[in-house]
Design a protein around this motif. Structure first.
Motif, PDB file in Angstrom:
ATOM      1  N   ASN A   6      12.769  -1.929  12.944  1.00  6.72           N
ATOM      2  CA  ASN A   6      12.243  -0.876  12.094  1.00  6.72           C
ATOM      3  C   ASN A   6      10.742  -0.755  12.249  1.00  6.72           C
ATOM      4  OD1 ASN A   6      14.393  -2.640  10.581  1.00  6.72           O
ATOM      5  ND2 ASN A   6      14.783  -0.542   9.986  1.00  6.72           N
ATOM      6  N   ARG A   7      10.239   0.403  11.923  1.00  7.87           N
ATOM      7  CA  ARG A   7       8.790   0.586  11.887  1.00  7.87           C
ATOM      8  C   ARG A   7       8.221  -0.224  10.736  1.00  7.87           C
ATOM      9  NH1 ARG A   7       8.973   5.559  11.368  1.00  7.87           N
ATOM     10  NH2 ARG A   7       8.643   6.171  13.534  1.00  7.87           N
ATOM     11  N   PRO A   8       7.214  -1.070  10.970  1.00  7.59           N
ATOM     12  CA  PRO A   8       6.658  -1.871   9.898  1.00  7.59           C
ATOM     13  C   PRO A   8       6.214  -1.053   8.699  1.00  7.59           C
ATOM     14  CG  PRO A   8       5.866  -2.692  11.997  1.00  7.59           C
ATOM     15  CD  PRO A   8       6.623  -1.421  12.285  1.00  7.59           C
ATOM     16  N   GLY A   9       5.465   0.008   8.910  1.00 10.67           N
ATOM     17  CA  GLY A   9       5.133   0.895   7.788  1.00 10.67           C
ATOM     18  C   GLY A   9       4.019   0.370   6.908  1.00 10.67           C
ATOM     19  N   GLN A  10       3.760   1.124   5.820  1.00 11.02           N
ATOM     20  CA  GLN A  10       2.682   0.778   4.891  1.00 11.02           C
ATOM     21  C   GLN A  10       2.943  -0.557   4.232  1.00 11.02           C
ATOM     22  OE1 GLN A  10       1.912   3.776   1.974  1.00 11.02           O
ATOM     23  NE2 GLN A  10       0.545   2.492   0.795  1.00 11.02           N
ATOM     24  N   GLY A  11       1.886  -1.358   4.143  1.00  8.21           N
ATOM     25  CA  GLY A  11       2.030  -2.661   3.495  1.00  8.21           C
ATOM     26  C   GLY A  11       2.350  -3.773   4.463  1.00  8.21           C
ATOM     27  N   THR A  12       2.620  -3.425   5.737  1.00  5.91           N
ATOM     28  CA  THR A  12       2.858  -4.434   6.751  1.00  5.91           C
ATOM     29  C   THR A  12       1.812  -4.285   7.831  1.00  5.91           C
ATOM     30  OG1 THR A  12       5.225  -4.441   6.336  1.00  5.91           O
ATOM     31  CG2 THR A  12       4.499  -5.310   8.437  1.00  5.91           C
ATOM     32  N   ARG A  13       1.049  -5.331   8.069  1.00  4.05           N
ATOM     33  CA  ARG A  13      -0.022  -5.280   9.072  1.00  4.05           C
ATOM     34  C   ARG A  13       0.475  -5.905  10.359  1.00  4.05           C
ATOM     35  NH1 ARG A  13      -5.709  -5.008   8.670  1.00  4.05           N
ATOM     36  NH2 ARG A  13      -6.780  -5.914  10.463  1.00  4.05           N
ATOM     37  N   ASP A  14       0.344  -5.176  11.447  1.00  7.14           N
ATOM     38  CA  ASP A  14       0.751  -5.681  12.749  1.00  7.14           C
ATOM     39  C   ASP A  14      -0.343  -6.610  13.269  1.00  7.14           C
ATOM     40  OD1 ASP A  14       1.669  -6.190  15.248  1.00  7.14           O
ATOM     41  OD2 ASP A  14       1.935  -4.096  15.848  1.00  7.14           O
ATOM     42  N   PRO A  30      -9.170 -11.887   2.421  1.00  6.55           N
ATOM     43  CA  PRO A  30      -8.526 -11.720   1.110  1.00  6.55           C
ATOM     44  C   PRO A  30      -7.846 -12.993   0.597  1.00  6.55           C
ATOM     45  CG  PRO A  30      -8.026  -9.855   2.543  1.00  6.55           C
ATOM     46  CD  PRO A  30      -8.681 -10.891   3.397  1.00  6.55           C
ATOM     47  N   THR A  31      -7.276 -13.786   1.515  1.00  5.04           N
ATOM     48  CA  THR A  31      -6.642 -15.041   1.102  1.00  5.04           C
ATOM     49  C   THR A  31      -7.683 -16.019   0.584  1.00  5.04           C
ATOM     50  OG1 THR A  31      -4.933 -14.710   2.791  1.00  5.04           O
ATOM     51  CG2 THR A  31      -5.135 -16.920   1.861  1.00  5.04           C
ATOM     52  N   LEU A  32      -8.825 -16.086   1.264  1.00  5.65           N
ATOM     53  CA  LEU A  32      -9.912 -16.958   0.810  1.00  5.65           C
ATOM     54  C   LEU A  32     -10.411 -16.525  -0.566  1.00  5.65           C
ATOM     55  CD1 LEU A  32     -11.964 -19.216   1.265  1.00  5.65           C
ATOM     56  CD2 LEU A  32     -13.377 -17.585   2.535  1.00  5.65           C
ATOM     57  N   LEU A  33     -10.585 -15.216  -0.761  1.00  2.08           N
ATOM     58  CA  LEU A  33     -11.040 -14.707  -2.059  1.00  2.08           C
ATOM     59  C   LEU A  33     -10.017 -15.023  -3.154  1.00  2.08           C
ATOM     60  CD1 LEU A  33     -12.535 -11.244  -1.016  1.00  2.08           C
ATOM     61  CD2 LEU A  33     -13.784 -13.319  -1.639  1.00  2.08           C
ATOM     62  N   LEU A 165       4.506 -11.417   1.182  1.00  5.75           N
ATOM     63  CA  LEU A 165       3.693 -10.274   1.603  1.00  5.75           C
ATOM     64  C   LEU A 165       2.691 -10.684   2.677  1.00  5.75           C
ATOM     65  CD1 LEU A 165       3.020  -8.544  -1.835  1.00  5.75           C
ATOM     66  CD2 LEU A 165       4.424  -7.656   0.027  1.00  5.75           C
ATOM     67  N   ARG A 166       2.110 -11.874   2.541  1.00  5.35           N
ATOM     68  CA  ARG A 166       1.172 -12.330   3.572  1.00  5.35           C
ATOM     69  C   ARG A 166       1.888 -12.536   4.901  1.00  5.35           C
ATOM     70  NH1 ARG A 166      -1.001 -15.923  -0.777  1.00  5.35           N
ATOM     71  NH2 ARG A 166      -2.832 -14.853  -1.626  1.00  5.35           N
ATOM     72  N   GLY A 167       3.141 -13.005   4.839  1.00  3.37           N
ATOM     73  CA  GLY A 167       3.908 -13.149   6.072  1.00  3.37           C
ATOM     74  C   GLY A 167       4.107 -11.818   6.768  1.00  3.37           C
ATOM     75  N   ALA A 168       4.213 -10.748   5.976  1.00  6.84           N
ATOM     76  CA  ALA A 168       4.360  -9.403   6.535  1.00  6.84           C
ATOM     77  C   ALA A 168       3.026  -8.817   6.970  1.00  6.84           C
ATOM     78  CB  ALA A 168       5.024  -8.486   5.508  1.00  6.84           C
ATOM     79  N   GLY A 169       1.962  -9.589   6.842  1.00  4.96           N
ATOM     80  CA  GLY A 169       0.657  -9.130   7.285  1.00  4.96           C
ATOM     81  C   GLY A 169      -0.159  -8.451   6.217  1.00  4.96           C
ATOM     82  N   ASP A 170       0.302  -8.491   4.963  1.00  2.00           N
ATOM     83  CA  ASP A 170      -0.393  -7.815   3.867  1.00  2.00           C
ATOM     84  C   ASP A 170      -1.098  -8.861   3.000  1.00  2.00           C
ATOM     85  OD1 ASP A 170      -1.282  -6.306   1.771  1.00  2.00           O
ATOM     86  OD2 ASP A 170       0.697  -5.721   1.033  1.00  2.00           O
ATOM     87  N   ALA A 171      -2.404  -9.010   3.194  1.00  2.00           N
ATOM     88  CA  ALA A 171      -3.175  -9.947   2.371  1.00  2.00           C
ATOM     89  C   ALA A 171      -3.896  -9.242   1.243  1.00  2.00           C
ATOM     90  CB  ALA A 171      -4.183 -10.690   3.249  1.00  2.00           C
ATOM     91  N   LYS A 172      -3.962  -7.899   1.282  1.00  2.00           N
ATOM     92  CA  LYS A 172      -4.708  -7.159   0.260  1.00  2.00           C
ATOM     93  C   LYS A 172      -3.941  -7.060  -1.057  1.00  2.00           C
ATOM     94  CE  LYS A 172      -7.431  -4.357   3.463  1.00  2.00           C
ATOM     95  NZ  LYS A 172      -7.718  -2.984   3.963  1.00  2.00           N
ATOM     96  N   THR A 173      -2.631  -6.782  -0.989  1.00  2.00           N
ATOM     97  CA  THR A 173      -1.846  -6.660  -2.222  1.00  2.00           C
ATOM     98  C   THR A 173      -1.853  -7.961  -3.032  1.00  2.00           C
ATOM     99  OG1 THR A 173      -0.446  -4.963  -1.223  1.00  2.00           O
ATOM    100  CG2 THR A 173       0.413  -6.073  -3.177  1.00  2.00           C
ATOM    101  N   PRO A 174      -1.639  -9.145  -2.399  1.00  2.00           N
ATOM    102  CA  PRO A 174      -1.758 -10.384  -3.177  1.00  2.00           C
ATOM    103  C   PRO A 174      -3.127 -10.555  -3.828  1.00  2.00           C
ATOM    104  CG  PRO A 174      -0.639 -10.818  -1.108  1.00  2.00           C
ATOM    105  CD  PRO A 174      -1.129  -9.408  -1.037  1.00  2.00           C
ATOM    106  N   LEU A 175      -4.194 -10.129  -3.132  1.00  9.13           N
ATOM    107  CA  LEU A 175      -5.533 -10.239  -3.716  1.00  9.13           C
ATOM    108  C   LEU A 175      -5.663  -9.334  -4.937  1.00  9.13           C
ATOM    109  CD1 LEU A 175      -8.477 -11.162  -3.758  1.00  9.13           C
ATOM    110  CD2 LEU A 175      -8.996  -9.357  -2.081  1.00  9.13           C
TER     111      LEU A 175
END
Length: 487
Positions: A6-14, A30-33, A165-175
């Motif tokens: 599938n296309r990763p799409g919004q919220g998934t960082r390649d 973002p993870t450090l913050l 979410l971080r595994g999917a490449g999204d570190a901003k939403t957890p922050l």
């Protein structure tokens, strides 16, 4: 049956494309913050409790927090296991496998959280007696602990969601939701402790309730955000069955997650042993060590954040078959770690007196003792960080036992062995020099395992069932979920 791509799409960082240096840095910040915010929140909450409710209440929360740390260590392990599986699946453009891993982790964590909450509520008195909680702090600790256990399912779930979410490449939403959680906790703590405005004063229970409310609101918020933004890891329709973990998913979660969680427990146990040895040196040294520890907590953060970022990025590239990028990811991770941690150490040493006086006031003897600790031990956190980077890369392919063995051996065998041998000649300095001795040995052993390369042959990904693939293809209706690899 082939993997559903599938296309990763919004919220998934390649994390498999583009320049490694900038991609890794933007993913790690973002993870450090988030880590810094979490630590600051804990420190400020301790100030609220200590100032408003006194030493007994602070002792009560300290005893309860030991139990909480052990629980979070285990959940951290399961979270890291799901993170790397999700990251490998996203790297392979197999979003269905990522959703399956995410759903299994959430379902497993929900069951675990409910079981822990029930057992913890019932067993809280026995746990506090086991810790030899001081009698004057026992009643407060029991109230605090039971409220925390009540909120345990939501608190553990929000941690698991953020790690997924971080595994999917999204570190901003957890922050974003870490900021929400910390803001709620900081505002509610004084309100519920003191009873400001129309709110009654709940004392120690108010502090626990503030933390619980922050976790529950964050969980509701992040789940709503997942669906509102139609992010790739959200589950719909037949995918909701992924919330009941299958046997193969459980094997990965438990088989890989427990050793990762044990790494945290081993580090914590080593810290407790070290405190026991420090206490033998008298009150002045213990106070100085407490201040040094506060600063060292922040020195460890780049290692944990960069280790997690490198692990997720390496896992995505492994899933995509981009093994040609792994060595450069490792190299950039180590480079950033040395740069950031080195700069922090320089600042800490340059402004040591001002920083230490925040914790020690005008006690110049304690400040001098803490300064000596900083000189002898602070630089070892660069070695520790490099080890965490190497462990993170190996963990990305499911190799978790070797890091656990290395940590156990170096933290207990090497560090305590060095202390026993060197103490007659060096006195208390043997304690502070045991830090670089243990860290240097751990780095050498980690590098030996990494350079040997056997970890590259490990297999982490859970096999996909053909029938599940077929059902998902037939049930998937959203255009964004169709087979379409990202370019």
């Amino acid at each position: 049956m082939g993997a559903i791509v599938n296309r990763p799409g919004q919220g998934t960082r390649d994390l498999t494309q583009g320049p490694i240096a900038s991609t890794l840095l933007l993913f790690a910040i973002p993870t450090l913050l988030s880590n810094i915010l979490q630590s600051l929140n804990g420190s400020i909450n301790a100030i609220w409790v200590g100032r408003f409710l006194g030493a007994q209440a602070l002792a009560a929360t300290a005893n309860a927090n030991i139990i909480m740390f052990l629980m979070f260590s285990v959940v951290f392990g399961f979270g890291m296991a799901s993170t790397v599986v999700i990251a490998q699946a996203v790297g392979a453009r197999d979003i269905d496998a990522a959703r399956r891993a995410f759903g299994s982790a959430i379902g497993f964590c929900s069951i675990l959280g409910l079981a822990v909450a029930t057992a913890g509520w019932i067993g809280a008195p026995a746990l506090l007696h086991m810790l030899a909680t001081p009698p004057e702090a026992y009643a407060m600790a029991l109230i605090y602990l039971r409220v925390i256990f009540f909120a345990m399912p939501a608190t553990l779930l929000v941690v698991m969601v953020m790690m997924g979410l971080r595994g999917a490449g999204d570190a901003k939403t957890p922050l974003i939701f870490m900021i929400v959680s910390v803001a709620i906790d900081l505002v509610l703590n004084p309100v519920l402790i003191l009873g400001l405005g129309p709110v009654p004063a709940y004392g120690i229970a108010g502090s626990a309730a503030a933390t619980a409310a922050a976790g529950i609101v964050s969980l509701i918020g992040v789940i709503a955000f997942l669906y509102a933004k139609d992010m790739p890891l959200r589950l719909r329709g037949p995918e909701l069955r992924y919330l009941w973990p299958s046997a193969d998913q459980l094997r990965v979660l438990v088989g890989k997650g427990l050793p990762m969680g044990l790494q945290m427990i081993v580090m914590s146990a080593s810290g407790l042993v070290m405190i026991g040895l420090v206490n033998r040196e008298g009150l002045l040294v213990t106070a100085a060590y407490g201040a040094a520890q506060q600063i060292w907590t922040y020195l460890q953060m780049p290692a944990m954040a960069m280790g997690a970022a490198v692990s997720a990025m390496a896992a995505q590239n492994m899933g995509a078959g981009r093994w040609d990028r792994i060595s450069r990811i490792t190299g950039y991770g180590i480079g950033y770690l040395l740069l950031v941690t080195g700069a922090m150490i320089v600042i800490i040493l340059l402004f040591h007196e001002a920083l230490l006086s925040l914790f020690l006031g005008s006690n110049m003897a304690a400040i001098a003792a803490a300064w000596n600790m900083q000189l002898l031990a602070s630089w070892s956190f660069m070695l520790f960080g490099c080890t965490m980077i190497l462990f993170g890369v190996m963990r990305a392919n499911g190799v978790v036992v070797a890091p656990l063995v290395i940590l156990t051996f170096t933290l207990f065998g090497v560090r305590l062995g060095f202390y026993e041998l060197a103490y007659p000649a060096l006195g208390a300095d043997a304690l502070w020099l045991s830090f670089p001795a243990g860290s240097a040995t751990a780095l050498l052993l980690a590098w030996a395992v990494y350079a040997r390369g056997g970890w590259r042959k490990a297999k982490l990904m859970v096999p996909v069932h053909a029938e599940e693939c077929r059902e998902t293809v037939n049930s998937e209706a959203e255009p964004a979920g169709r087979i379409a690899p990202a370019g």
